[in-house]
Design a protein around this motif. Sequence first.
Motif, PDB file in Angstrom:
ATOM      1  N   GLY A   1      36.262   5.414  51.838  1.00 50.36           N
ATOM      2  CA  GLY A   1      35.855   6.579  51.091  1.00 50.36           C
ATOM      3  C   GLY A   1      36.719   7.569  51.303  1.00 50.36           C
ATOM      4  N   SER A   2      37.468   7.873  52.554  1.00 50.35           N
ATOM      5  CA  SER A   2      38.368   8.636  52.600  1.00 50.35           C
ATOM      6  C   SER A   2      39.597   8.698  51.742  1.00 50.35           C
ATOM      7  CB  SER A   2      38.897   8.977  54.262  1.00 50.35           C
ATOM      8  OG  SER A   2      37.679   9.276  54.923  1.00 50.35           O
ATOM      9  N   CYS A   3      39.962   7.692  51.335  1.00 47.31           N
ATOM     10  CA  CYS A   3      41.213   7.422  50.574  1.00 47.31           C
ATOM     11  C   CYS A   3      40.885   7.304  49.232  1.00 47.31           C
ATOM     12  CB  CYS A   3      41.904   6.064  50.816  1.00 47.31           C
ATOM     13  SG  CYS A   3      42.395   5.952  52.462  1.00 47.31           S
TER      14      CYS A   3
ATOM     15  N   ALA B   1      40.983  -2.964  46.947  1.00 46.14           N
ATOM     16  CA  ALA B   1      41.933  -1.855  46.454  1.00 46.14           C
ATOM     17  C   ALA B   1      42.363  -1.202  47.796  1.00 46.14           C
ATOM     18  CB  ALA B   1      41.253  -0.778  45.478  1.00 46.14           C
ATOM     19  N   TYR B   2      41.674  -0.989  49.004  1.00 45.63           N
ATOM     20  CA  TYR B   2      41.805  -0.561  49.928  1.00 45.63           C
ATOM     21  C   TYR B   2      43.014  -1.317  50.840  1.00 45.63           C
ATOM     22  CZ  TYR B   2      41.650   1.422  54.932  1.00 45.63           C
ATOM     23  OH  TYR B   2      41.989   1.894  56.189  1.00 45.63           O
ATOM     24  N   TRP B   3      42.883  -2.706  50.832  1.00 43.22           N
ATOM     25  CA  TRP B   3      43.727  -3.675  51.403  1.00 43.22           C
ATOM     26  C   TRP B   3      44.975  -3.578  50.977  1.00 43.22           C
ATOM     27  CZ3 TRP B   3      44.394  -6.609  55.246  1.00 43.22           C
ATOM     28  CH2 TRP B   3      45.538  -7.562  55.393  1.00 43.22           C
ATOM     29  N   LEU B   4      45.334  -3.316  49.455  1.00 49.49           N
ATOM     30  CA  LEU B   4      46.519  -3.134  48.906  1.00 49.49           C
ATOM     31  C   LEU B   4      47.173  -1.899  49.661  1.00 49.49           C
ATOM     32  CD1 LEU B   4      45.756  -4.035  45.094  1.00 49.49           C
ATOM     33  CD2 LEU B   4      47.093  -5.558  47.027  1.00 49.49           C
ATOM     34  N   LEU B   5      46.211  -0.710  49.657  1.00 50.98           N
ATOM     35  CA  LEU B   5      46.748   0.654  49.770  1.00 50.98           C
ATOM     36  C   LEU B   5      47.187   0.217  51.660  1.00 50.98           C
ATOM     37  CD1 LEU B   5      47.031   3.685  49.990  1.00 50.98           C
ATOM     38  CD2 LEU B   5      44.696   3.915  50.728  1.00 50.98           C
ATOM     39  N   LEU B   6      46.495  -0.222  52.368  1.00 50.68           N
ATOM     40  CA  LEU B   6      46.890  -0.449  53.627  1.00 50.68           C
ATOM     41  C   LEU B   6      48.360  -1.356  53.975  1.00 50.68           C
ATOM     42  CD1 LEU B   6      45.166  -0.025  56.098  1.00 50.68           C
ATOM     43  CD2 LEU B   6      44.494  -2.121  56.329  1.00 50.68           C
ATOM     44  N   GLN B   7      48.327  -2.127  52.980  1.00 50.88           N
ATOM     45  CA  GLN B   7      49.797  -2.909  52.939  1.00 50.88           C
ATOM     46  C   GLN B   7      50.773  -2.002  52.786  1.00 50.88           C
ATOM     47  OE1 GLN B   7      49.208  -6.041  54.563  1.00 50.88           O
ATOM     48  NE2 GLN B   7      47.211  -5.218  54.179  1.00 50.88           N
ATOM     49  N   MET B   8      50.724  -0.874  51.905  1.00 49.96           N
ATOM     50  CA  MET B   8      51.946   0.079  51.711  1.00 49.96           C
ATOM     51  C   MET B   8      52.199   1.074  52.476  1.00 49.96           C
ATOM     52  SD  MET B   8      51.627  -0.154  47.503  1.00 49.96           S
ATOM     53  CE  MET B   8      49.833   0.462  47.520  1.00 49.96           C
TER      54      MET B   8
ATOM     55  N   ARG C   1      31.858  -0.553  59.424  1.00 52.18           N
ATOM     56  CA  ARG C   1      31.655   0.940  59.054  1.00 52.18           C
ATOM     57  C   ARG C   1      33.062   1.582  59.059  1.00 52.18           C
ATOM     58  NH1 ARG C   1      27.297  -0.125  62.709  1.00 52.18           N
ATOM     59  NH2 ARG C   1      28.751   0.274  64.582  1.00 52.18           N
ATOM     60  N   ALA C   2      34.079   1.282  59.800  1.00 52.12           N
ATOM     61  CA  ALA C   2      35.304   1.833  59.783  1.00 52.12           C
ATOM     62  C   ALA C   2      36.165   1.600  58.417  1.00 52.12           C
ATOM     63  CB  ALA C   2      36.113   1.297  60.867  1.00 52.12           C
ATOM     64  N   LEU C   3      36.015   0.379  57.886  1.00 54.39           N
ATOM     65  CA  LEU C   3      36.532   0.055  56.598  1.00 54.39           C
ATOM     66  C   LEU C   3      35.982   1.116  55.447  1.00 54.39           C
ATOM     67  CD1 LEU C   3      36.865  -3.790  57.122  1.00 54.39           C
ATOM     68  CD2 LEU C   3      38.711  -1.958  56.871  1.00 54.39           C
ATOM     69  N   GLN C   4      34.498   0.980  55.452  1.00 48.16           N
ATOM     70  CA  GLN C   4      33.657   1.786  54.507  1.00 48.16           C
ATOM     71  C   GLN C   4      34.122   3.270  54.660  1.00 48.16           C
ATOM     72  OE1 GLN C   4      32.220   0.778  51.861  1.00 48.16           O
ATOM     73  NE2 GLN C   4      32.196  -1.240  52.589  1.00 48.16           N
ATOM     74  N   GLU C   5      34.196   3.843  55.763  1.00 43.48           N
ATOM     75  CA  GLU C   5      34.617   5.318  56.130  1.00 43.48           C
ATOM     76  C   GLU C   5      36.118   5.539  55.568  1.00 43.48           C
ATOM     77  OE1 GLU C   5      36.169   7.560  59.966  1.00 43.48           O
ATOM     78  OE2 GLU C   5      33.999   6.617  60.164  1.00 43.48           O
ATOM     79  N   ARG C   6      36.901   4.444  55.882  1.00 42.97           N
ATOM     80  CA  ARG C   6      38.325   4.871  55.436  1.00 42.97           C
ATOM     81  C   ARG C   6      38.646   4.621  53.911  1.00 42.97           C
ATOM     82  NH1 ARG C   6      40.204   8.327  57.322  1.00 42.97           N
ATOM     83  NH2 ARG C   6      42.146   7.914  56.348  1.00 42.97           N
TER      84      ARG C   6
END
Length: 419
Positions: free
Chosen positions: A35-37, A44-51, A28-33
């Motif tokens: 969507g927010s991003c 794609a979120y994983w790549l954003l998280l690394q940066m 749920r946290a991953l889907q929420e974040r």
Amino acid sequence: MPLAKFETMLKRTMGLDIQSIGRPMLERALQERRGSCGVDDLDAYWLLLQMSEPEQLQLIESVIVPETWFFRNREAFIEMAQLQPQRPLSASQPLRILSLPCSTGEEPYSIAMALLDAGLPPPHFHIDAIDISPQSLDIARQAVYGKNSFRGNFLSFRDRYFALNEQGYALSETVRQQVRFMQSNLFAIDLLAGQAPYDVIFCRNLLIYFDRPTQHQAVTILTQRLAAEGLLFVGPAESALMMQHPLTPLKAPMAFAFRQGAPKQETVKPSAPPAAAIFVPQAPAASLQPLLRSSGVRSTQSRTGAAAETLATLPPQPPLATVQLLADQGKLGEAASLCEQLIQRHGTSAAAYYLLGVIHDAADRRPAAADCYRKALYLEPMHADAMTHLAALLQTQGDAAGARLLQQRARRSTENNPS
């Protein structure tokens, strides 16, 4: 597995064992974040998280659910205020205290109020408070709280240290100036670099979110930052772990306090009191009277006159305090056995089942713990502590909705039925 890399990242950055909160909460946290991003998928979120370090902190904010209030588990604050170090305290050599994690500030501010009530001058103690969450730290620094931060019937400290305004209860500058807040986490390489050891460390209800190897690593880090003869306070379910390290449990029921250094060998081991014994607490230090009054703890310093009459009116109690002491000392098997004997001899009670649940919790017997908490709630439907502990267990099983309902019931219980 798509979630595996996120689990690894959270364990590396904050030590989190995903089993402690359940994978559904992470999903749920991953889907929420995500969507927010505004990104399309988890890759794609994983790549954003690394940066983005700020986004890493946002994800952490989404998976941690702080639950705290002022003077939570009052016994720990009473014990802390009473057991000050042997060395003289002064402005140049103050009592050094660490609160980690400090969440939104209720714990370190409670420590400060307890010491002020015990008569310790402000220059003679200093509190460092650390949390991984910038959002929680912002709330702590503002020091304005709603009614949910004040639970129970013993709220005289609120009249002494808070002023009500349009935003809520604003904490006095006298207390605020005693605490320094910092953003970090227990496993940061530079954690408290160059800082002197602490006389007292509060690290309560954090270790339960780690797996066993990480728990032992965490305790090692804490003891390395604890002064000789220093005190370490942990949560109820974490006391058994302490017995596997060179720490000595204090004989203070429900404080879950440990002193730096391995227990000394005793030549004569005292026998346990009989099952029908009545527990009478030791007289507290005179300087603690304001704190004890605000915390609802009875003083037995005087047993004549009115005090003797008061004691005479108290009903006999089964020796649950003996069970608590055994549990505090890590003797979970003996504690569970004695508690079960008490239930058989004296009949069922919510207090006994709740305590037995805490013991099972500490021994990582979660199904048995949940069963005991449910029995306590059957006997006393508004038992707030049983609801809080059962909610934590449901959270680990992925039942976030059930946990949330219990937490809401617990809050209503403490507000409507103060004790």
